[in-house]
Design a protein around this motif. Structure first.
Motif, PDB file in Angstrom:
ATOM      1  N   ILE A 112      47.466  19.917  24.422  1.00  0.00           N
ATOM      2  CA  ILE A 112      48.392  20.660  25.279  1.00  0.00           C
ATOM      3  C   ILE A 112      47.709  21.040  26.581  1.00  0.00           C
ATOM      4  O   ILE A 112      48.257  20.847  27.670  1.00  0.00           O
ATOM      5  N   TYR A 113      46.512  21.583  26.486  1.00  0.00           N
ATOM      6  CA  TYR A 113      45.782  21.981  27.699  1.00  0.00           C
ATOM      7  C   TYR A 113      45.471  20.762  28.573  1.00  0.00           C
ATOM      8  O   TYR A 113      45.564  20.836  29.803  1.00  0.00           O
ATOM      9  N   LYS A 114      45.139  19.648  27.935  1.00  0.00           N
ATOM     10  CA  LYS A 114      44.814  18.437  28.684  1.00  0.00           C
ATOM     11  C   LYS A 114      46.039  17.914  29.436  1.00  0.00           C
ATOM     12  O   LYS A 114      45.948  17.527  30.608  1.00  0.00           O
ATOM     13  N   LEU A 115      47.199  17.898  28.782  1.00  0.00           N
ATOM     14  CA  LEU A 115      48.431  17.409  29.407  1.00  0.00           C
ATOM     15  C   LEU A 115      48.819  18.257  30.618  1.00  0.00           C
ATOM     16  O   LEU A 115      49.221  17.740  31.657  1.00  0.00           O
ATOM     17  N   PHE A 116      48.699  19.576  30.498  1.00  0.00           N
ATOM     18  CA  PHE A 116      49.055  20.457  31.607  1.00  0.00           C
ATOM     19  C   PHE A 116      48.097  20.280  32.778  1.00  0.00           C
ATOM     20  O   PHE A 116      48.513  20.285  33.943  1.00  0.00           O
ATOM     21  N   LYS A 117      46.822  20.134  32.479  1.00  0.00           N
ATOM     22  CA  LYS A 117      45.839  19.972  33.549  1.00  0.00           C
ATOM     23  C   LYS A 117      46.061  18.666  34.293  1.00  0.00           C
ATOM     24  O   LYS A 117      46.012  18.622  35.533  1.00  0.00           O
ATOM     25  N   GLU A 118      46.336  17.573  33.554  1.00  0.00           N
ATOM     26  CA  GLU A 118      46.465  16.256  34.172  1.00  0.00           C
ATOM     27  C   GLU A 118      47.754  16.105  34.967  1.00  0.00           C
ATOM     28  O   GLU A 118      47.771  15.504  36.044  1.00  0.00           O
ATOM     29  N   HIS A 119      48.860  16.663  34.473  1.00  0.00           N
ATOM     30  CA  HIS A 119      50.157  16.388  35.073  1.00  0.00           C
ATOM     31  C   HIS A 119      50.738  17.538  35.890  1.00  0.00           C
ATOM     32  O   HIS A 119      51.558  17.306  36.780  1.00  0.00           O
ATOM     33  N   LEU A 120      50.352  18.763  35.600  1.00  0.00           N
ATOM     34  CA  LEU A 120      50.912  19.907  36.317  1.00  0.00           C
ATOM     35  C   LEU A 120      49.863  20.683  37.110  1.00  0.00           C
ATOM     36  O   LEU A 120      50.214  21.573  37.894  1.00  0.00           O
ATOM     37  N   GLY A 121      48.603  20.375  36.878  1.00  0.00           N
ATOM     38  CA  GLY A 121      47.541  21.046  37.623  1.00  0.00           C
ATOM     39  C   GLY A 121      47.430  22.529  37.318  1.00  0.00           C
ATOM     40  O   GLY A 121      46.972  23.311  38.157  1.00  0.00           O
ATOM     41  N   THR A 122      47.824  22.926  36.127  1.00  0.00           N
ATOM     42  CA  THR A 122      47.761  24.330  35.737  1.00  0.00           C
ATOM     43  C   THR A 122      47.488  24.404  34.239  1.00  0.00           C
ATOM     44  O   THR A 122      47.331  23.365  33.579  1.00  0.00           O
ATOM     45  N   THR A 123      47.409  25.600  33.700  1.00  0.00           N
ATOM     46  CA  THR A 123      47.223  25.763  32.266  1.00  0.00           C
ATOM     47  C   THR A 123      48.570  26.089  31.626  1.00  0.00           C
ATOM     48  O   THR A 123      49.479  26.587  32.298  1.00  0.00           O
ATOM     49  N   PRO A 124      48.727  25.831  30.325  1.00  0.00           N
ATOM     50  CA  PRO A 124      49.988  26.174  29.668  1.00  0.00           C
ATOM     51  C   PRO A 124      50.287  27.663  29.726  1.00  0.00           C
ATOM     52  O   PRO A 124      51.448  28.062  29.870  1.00  0.00           O
ATOM     53  N   VAL A 125      49.264  28.498  29.660  1.00  0.00           N
ATOM     54  CA  VAL A 125      49.474  29.947  29.723  1.00  0.00           C
ATOM     55  C   VAL A 125      50.024  30.349  31.094  1.00  0.00           C
ATOM     56  O   VAL A 125      50.974  31.144  31.187  1.00  0.00           O
ATOM     57  N   GLN A 126      49.447  29.800  32.160  1.00  0.00           N
ATOM     58  CA  GLN A 126      49.932  30.103  33.509  1.00  0.00           C
ATOM     59  C   GLN A 126      51.364  29.623  33.698  1.00  0.00           C
ATOM     60  O   GLN A 126      52.190  30.315  34.296  1.00  0.00           O
ATOM     61  N   TYR A 127      51.655  28.447  33.185  1.00  0.00           N
ATOM     62  CA  TYR A 127      53.006  27.895  33.318  1.00  0.00           C
ATOM     63  C   TYR A 127      54.019  28.747  32.548  1.00  0.00           C
ATOM     64  O   TYR A 127      55.100  29.063  33.058  1.00  0.00           O
ATOM     65  N   ILE A 128      53.670  29.116  31.332  1.00  0.00           N
ATOM     66  CA  ILE A 128      54.576  29.940  30.504  1.00  0.00           C
ATOM     67  C   ILE A 128      54.849  31.270  31.190  1.00  0.00           C
ATOM     68  O   ILE A 128      55.997  31.721  31.273  1.00  0.00           O
ATOM     69  N   ASN A 129      53.802  31.910  31.687  1.00  0.00           N
ATOM     70  CA  ASN A 129      53.982  33.202  32.363  1.00  0.00           C
ATOM     71  C   ASN A 129      54.825  33.059  33.629  1.00  0.00           C
ATOM     72  O   ASN A 129      55.660  33.917  33.921  1.00  0.00           O
ATOM     73  N   GLU A 130      54.623  31.987  34.379  1.00  0.00           N
ATOM     74  CA  GLU A 130      55.410  31.767  35.594  1.00  0.00           C
ATOM     75  C   GLU A 130      56.900  31.633  35.250  1.00  0.00           C
ATOM     76  O   GLU A 130      57.754  32.215  35.931  1.00  0.00           O
ATOM     77  N   CYS A 131      57.184  30.885  34.206  1.00  0.00           N
ATOM     78  CA  CYS A 131      58.586  30.708  33.789  1.00  0.00           C
ATOM     79  C   CYS A 131      59.179  32.014  33.282  1.00  0.00           C
ATOM     80  O   CYS A 131      60.322  32.361  33.609  1.00  0.00           O
ATOM     81  N   LYS A 132      58.422  32.750  32.494  1.00  0.00           N
ATOM     82  CA  LYS A 132      58.915  34.014  31.951  1.00  0.00           C
ATOM     83  C   LYS A 132      59.128  35.047  33.058  1.00  0.00           C
ATOM     84  O   LYS A 132      60.122  35.792  33.050  1.00  0.00           O
TER      85      LYS A 132
END
Length: 286
Positions: free
Chosen positions: A214-234
């Motif tokens: 999960i962490y690898k996919l977010f770093k490669e394709h979104l340039g962020t961490t899953p935690v940062q992305y989740i918090n941004e959406c929330k």
């Protein structure tokens, strides 16, 4: 590995029954993009696609590809999703990093076993609640929210995977390795659970995808961490609640999937420079 993801161009709800008589023939047209059409309950019509006639009834899904000759006949009601495919990896575009819509569409006429094995017509498909997914995409398209594009891609892929799986039961195997497509599954999970409290560990367990992947996919394709992305959406979700209701900040924190309102306020202030209450009051003044 499937190297493309679907990108939504438009979503339309058509209700021609009130405007046209039975057997009304619409003008022939050539499809410009990929299209998924869900014909609703009271549809009872026909469609001609590349000179082949299809009988259409309610709860039928049609998959059309670019450059196909298409003509529809009344009566029907449907949800039409037009989309193209974009590569998972970033590519270079013009000097401004942009392409016009037509060039995007023309570049995305792809040949791939996955796409080629999706049939044209699915009468009352058994797998998945497709109508709900079509309706959710259409409703989300009306809101034009941040990160909607990820939501659209994940939902479109959910439909395509389901249709492929209807006649390709070997789509999933026990020894299947994690691929880039799992990012779409993860994003779908996140956007469906914004009001729930969950961690990457919980998500990993429920989706059967390792935390490392999960962490690898977010770093490669979104340039962020899953935690940062989740918090941004929330946090974006909570902003809409702050502006469109009088619900207390404490309850909004809970409704946004945070079990600790103090933590929520801290995150909000760190992200936007003001507290949730200050944000609400400031927007109310303007």
């Amino acid at each position: 590995m499937f190297d493309f993801i679907p990108y939504l161009i438009s979503a339309n709800y058509t209700q021609h029954r009130r405007k046209f008589q039975p057997n009304h023939a619409f003008e022939k047209r050539i499809t410009k993009s990929y299209e998924l059409v869900y014909f609703l309950d009271d549809s009872n019509c026909k469609m001609i696609l590349d000179n082949k006639e299809y009988k259409i009834v309610g709860d039928t899904i049609v998959f059309r590809k670019p450059d196909q000759h298409n003509q529809s006949f009344m009566p029907y009601e449907s949800i039409l999703l037009c989309f193209t495919f974009q590569p998972l990896k970033k590519e270079s575009n013009d000097d401004n990093g942009k392409k016009d819509l037509q060039s995007i569409i023309m570049d995305r006429i792809i040949t791939d076993p996955f796409v080629d094995n999706i049939k044209t017509i699915y009468n009352k498909p058994n797998q998945g609640n497709y109508r709900r997914i079509f309706e959710d995409i259409y409703k989300e398209s009306l809101l034009n929210r941040q990160y909607s594009s990820y939501y659209f891609s994940s939902k479109l892929m959910e439909i395509l995977y389901g249709l492929y799986h209807e006649n390709n039961s070997n789509l999933y195997t026990n020894d299947e390795q994690v691929t880039d497509e799992d990012l779409l599954v993860i994003l779908s999970y996140i956007h469906s659970n914004l009001n729930n409290c969950f961690t990457v560990k919980i998500m990993s367990k429920e989706l059967s995808i390792s935390e490392r992947s999960i962490y690898k996919l977010f770093k490669e394709h979104l340039g962020t961490t899953p935690v940062q992305y989740i918090n941004e959406c929330k946090l974006n979700y909570s902003k809409r609640l702050l502006l469109n209701s009088n619900i207390s900040v404490h309850k909004i924190a809970i409704m946004s999937g945070y079990d600790n309102s103090t933590y929520y306020i801290t995150l909000f202030k760190k992200r936007y420079g003001i507290t949730p209450l200050q944000y609400r009051n400031k927007r109310a003044e303007t």
